[in-house]
Design an enzyme around this catalytic site. Structure first.
Site, PDB file in Angstrom:
ATOM      1  N   SER A  10       0.849  -1.196   0.000  1.00  0.00           N
ATOM      2  CA  SER A  10       0.000   0.000   0.000  1.00  0.00           C
ATOM      3  C   SER A  10       0.880   1.238   0.000  1.00  0.00           C
ATOM      4  CB  SER A  10      -0.894   0.016   1.238  1.00  0.00           C
ATOM      5  OG  SER A  10      -1.370   1.339   1.458  1.00  0.00           O
ATOM      6  N   HIS A  35      -1.637  -1.369  -3.940  1.00  0.00           N
ATOM      7  CA  HIS A  35      -2.872  -0.970  -3.260  1.00  0.00           C
ATOM      8  C   HIS A  35      -2.843   0.548  -3.043  1.00  0.00           C
ATOM      9  CE1 HIS A  35      -6.212  -2.053  -0.449  1.00  0.00           C
ATOM     10  NE2 HIS A  35      -5.762  -1.063   0.307  1.00  0.00           N
ATOM     11  N   ASP A  37      -4.848   3.635  -1.342  1.00  0.00           N
ATOM     12  CA  ASP A  37      -5.850   3.926  -0.309  1.00  0.00           C
ATOM     13  C   ASP A  37      -6.403   5.332  -0.459  1.00  0.00           C
ATOM     14  OD1 ASP A  37      -6.023   1.612   1.474  1.00  0.00           O
ATOM     15  OD2 ASP A  37      -3.887   1.948   1.794  1.00  0.00           O
ATOM     16  N   MET A  39      -9.016   8.125   0.899  1.00  0.00           N
ATOM     17  CA  MET A  39      -9.790   8.508   2.091  1.00  0.00           C
ATOM     18  C   MET A  39     -10.400   9.889   1.888  1.00  0.00           C
ATOM     19  SD  MET A  39      -7.100   7.287   4.980  1.00  0.00           S
ATOM     20  CE  MET A  39      -6.351   5.652   4.889  1.00  0.00           C
ATOM     21  N   ASP A 172      -6.551  -6.511   4.987  1.00  0.00           N
ATOM     22  CA  ASP A 172      -5.916  -5.183   4.949  1.00  0.00           C
ATOM     23  C   ASP A 172      -5.839  -4.621   6.362  1.00  0.00           C
ATOM     24  OD1 ASP A 172      -5.029  -2.639   4.327  1.00  0.00           O
ATOM     25  OD2 ASP A 172      -6.817  -2.067   3.183  1.00  0.00           O
TER      26      ASP A 172
HETATM   27  C1  DX5 Z   1      -6.025   1.466   6.293  1.00  0.00           C
HETATM   28  C2  DX5 Z   1      -5.717   1.202   4.854  1.00  0.00           C
HETATM   29  C3  DX5 Z   1      -4.615   0.264   4.671  1.00  0.00           C
HETATM   30  C4  DX5 Z   1      -3.281   0.742   5.178  1.00  0.00           C
HETATM   31  C5  DX5 Z   1      -2.654  -0.438   5.812  1.00  0.00           C
HETATM   32  O1  DX5 Z   1      -7.175   2.182   6.419  1.00  0.00           O
HETATM   33  O2  DX5 Z   1      -6.844   0.674   4.182  1.00  0.00           O
HETATM   34  O3  DX5 Z   1      -4.495  -0.227   3.334  1.00  0.00           O
HETATM   35  O4  DX5 Z   1      -2.416   1.229   4.186  1.00  0.00           O
HETATM   36  O5  DX5 Z   1      -1.566  -0.036   6.526  1.00  0.00           O
HETATM   37  P1  DX5 Z   1      -0.736  -1.033   7.451  1.00  0.00           P
HETATM   38  O6  DX5 Z   1      -0.262  -2.147   6.558  1.00  0.00           O
HETATM   39  O7  DX5 Z   1       0.349  -0.168   7.970  1.00  0.00           O
HETATM   40  O8  DX5 Z   1      -1.676  -1.533   8.525  1.00  0.00           O
HETATM   41 ZN    ZN Z   2      -6.453  -0.254   2.167  1.00  0.00          ZN
END
Ligand code: DX5
Ligand code: ZN
Length: 217
Positions: A10, A35, A37, A39, A172
């Site tokens: 990610s 990946h 992300d 938000m 995830d």
């Molecule tokens: C969290 C995201 C994840 C995030 C995971 O809301 O959806 O994809 O990047 O991060 P780690 O691997 O650090 O938990």
């Molecule tokens: Zn994610």
């Protein structure tokens, strides 16, 4: 694409000043899925990035998997990310009453359709819709670097049991060398890893170590 298990780094934890270089490091180590992300500051408190982050990784020969942590993704975001080069678009079951419509829209745009559930969301959503990918959140979404919720292992196993064989089961949140093996043993096929890859000095080595842990569960 190679077989399972897979690790999808990610970019949330990557250095955006050198984003393509960071992604190249894990690609050279074997990563095929990245990946992304997204938000919106509503569905989850933080804001992260938009379609330009996806466009920046276009043309590298990678499968871009966009995880939409946004309310009402069906209004504009699905189309915007499909145009930005997404291969898979994942929406949240909690983010819209129009889940079935939104999944159809993703497919209409030529992408693979994914559906994510938060830790407190029951799995029966998956009995009502067809998805290419099911994402079991193993932390509460919104932030990288949180700890894997231990009770998730049971949920992963339950989801694997109820999903059709061809549906990819992804996890995830909190994936690292210690949690990757148990997650795969419970039934996970694709593991998202953010801080455990890009939060280290050597993302390629970290990617390889997590994949090895996933393979030797
Ligand atoms: C969290 C995201 C994840 C995030 C995971 O809301 O959806 O994809 O990047 O991060 P780690 O691997 O650090 O938990
Ligand atoms: Zn994610």
């Amino acid at each position: 694409m190679s077989g399972f298990p897979q690790v999808a780094p990610s970019i949330l934890s990557a250095d955006f000043g050198v984003l393509r270089e960071q992604v190249s490091l894990v690609q050279e180590a074997g990563a095929e899925v990245i990946h992304v992300d997204i938000m919106d500051g509503h569905f989850v408190p933080p804001l992260s990035m938009g379609p330009p982050a996806c466009e920046a990784l276009r043309g590298m020969g990678l499968h871009l998997e966009v995880h939409l942590m946004v309310e009402h993704p069906e209004t504009t975001q699905i189309a915007a990310f499909a145009e930005a080069g997404a291969g898979t678009i994942i929406i949240h079951a909690e983010a819209t009453p129009a889940v079935d419509y939104a999944l159809g829209l993703i497919r209409d745009h030529g992408c693979r359709a994914g559906l994510a559930v938060n830790p407190a969301t029951p799995t029966d959503f998956y009995e009502e819709v067809e998805v290419d990918l099911a994402l079991c959140m193993t932390v509460n979404p919104g932030w990288g670097g949180q700890g894997f919720i231990p009770g998730s292992l049971e949920k992963i196993a339950r989801m694997r049991e109820l999903l059709p064989e061809q549906t990819v089961l992804e996890v995830d949140g909190g994936i690292d060398e210690s949690t990757a093996g148990p997650a795969v043993a419970a039934g996970a096929q694709r593991l998202v890893a953010g801080s455990a890859v890009f939060g280290t000095d050597d993302p390629a080595a970290a990617y390889r170590a997590i994949l090895a842990a996933a393979q030797s569960r």
